[in-house]
Design a protein around this motif. Structure first.
Motif, PDB file in Angstrom:
ATOM      1  N   ASN A   1     -18.147 -30.349  35.961  1.00 58.46           N
ATOM      2  CA  ASN A   1     -17.222 -31.064  35.063  1.00 58.46           C
ATOM      3  C   ASN A   1     -15.769 -30.687  35.312  1.00 58.46           C
ATOM      4  O   ASN A   1     -14.954 -30.668  34.389  1.00 58.46           O
ATOM      5  CB  ASN A   1     -17.581 -30.812  33.596  1.00 58.46           C
TER       6      ASN A   1
ATOM      7  N   TYR B   1     -13.003 -28.149  30.302  1.00 60.11           N
ATOM      8  CA  TYR B   1     -13.868 -27.125  30.869  1.00 60.11           C
ATOM      9  C   TYR B   1     -13.021 -26.137  31.654  1.00 60.11           C
ATOM     10  O   TYR B   1     -12.425 -26.491  32.675  1.00 60.11           O
ATOM     11  CB  TYR B   1     -14.939 -27.769  31.748  1.00 60.11           C
TER      12      TYR B   1
ATOM     13  N   TYR C   1     -16.123 -21.510  32.675  1.00 63.64           N
ATOM     14  CA  TYR C   1     -17.261 -22.427  32.633  1.00 63.64           C
ATOM     15  C   TYR C   1     -17.595 -22.928  34.041  1.00 63.64           C
ATOM     16  O   TYR C   1     -18.768 -22.962  34.432  1.00 63.64           O
ATOM     17  CB  TYR C   1     -16.963 -23.620  31.732  1.00 63.64           C
ATOM     18  N   ARG C   2     -16.587 -23.313  34.769  1.00 63.42           N
ATOM     19  CA  ARG C   2     -16.802 -23.856  36.118  1.00 63.42           C
ATOM     20  C   ARG C   2     -17.443 -22.815  37.025  1.00 63.42           C
ATOM     21  O   ARG C   2     -18.389 -23.118  37.764  1.00 63.42           O
ATOM     22  CB  ARG C   2     -15.469 -24.351  36.692  1.00 63.42           C
TER      23      ARG C   2
END
Length: 214
Positions: A129, A135, A139-140
């Motif tokens: 995402n 994001y 998160y990535r």
């Protein structure tokens, strides 16, 4: 067993004045001696930014087709699909001296008509995402760590101002190298995994003998 991964990046090169996202990503790739694959939008290839594309090639990256204007191509006519693909391909050929080997459909919007017209393998990939600013880099990074396996194609973006992806990639390369992974470009990924990508109606996310088929 050798384990191979590919970092692939959409939506370059950058056209906003002063934006250096793609070049900053190349700095990271050069620091870690890692090649990648760049799926370019054809109408963003200009005289002003051709040097960053040439730098990518010098670093062992391959340059691939992501359409001319980034539309949902499954909604287009035959003539429009041909124009979107061929105009981008010609821009890449003019700059690099060779045609793209792969195609990533914008929004992963595909149709049988597209498969009938475009005669190179279609590439999807495992994303995080990273086109969405909600994001963050953490998160990535975590999503990419979850998706890492032999043959993974990471679907990332070097669109303007996408600094969280720069941060995530700078973290994940050394971590996955510690785990025994080797980063390669797309042609070498399929070669090293012993997989022929030229399978009709395939949409690859992992270079293994399993694949998405429409």
């Amino acid at each position: 067993m050798n384990k191979f991964l590919c970092l692939s990046f959409d939506d370059g090169p950058n056209v906003e004045s002063g934006d250096t996202t793609m070049n900053d990503m190349l700095d990271i790739l050069e620091e870690y001696n890692v090649p990648a694959s760049f799926f370019l939008i054809g109408n963003k290839i200009t005289e002003e930014n051709k040097s960053v594309i040439q730098r990518a090639i010098k670093l062992g990256c391959d340059i691939e087709n992501h359409s001319w204007t980034h539309p949902k191509m499954a909604e287009l006519t035959k003539e429009e699909i041909e124009a979107e693909y061929e105009k981008c391909d010609n821009a890449i050929l003019t700059l690099t001296g060779k045609k793209a080997q792969f195609f990533r459909p914008p929004y992963i919007s595909v149709s049988q008509q597209m498969y009938d017209i475009i005669k190179v393998p279609f590439i999807c990939g495992l994303g995080c995402n990273d086109w969405d600013p909600e994001y963050d880099a953490e998160y990535r990074y975590n999503q990419m760590m979850k998706d890492a396996q032999n043959g993974t194609i990471f679907l990332l973006h070097v669109m303007e101002k996408n600094s969280p992806t720069l941060q995530a990639v700078k973290r994940i390369i050394p971590e996955l190298k510690k785990q025994g992974y080797t980063f390669v470009n797309l042609p070498d990924l399929f070669k090293n995994c012993g997989v022929n990508p030229d399978i009709p109606n395939s949409l690859w996310s992992v270079a293994q003998m399993t694949y998405n088929n429409t």
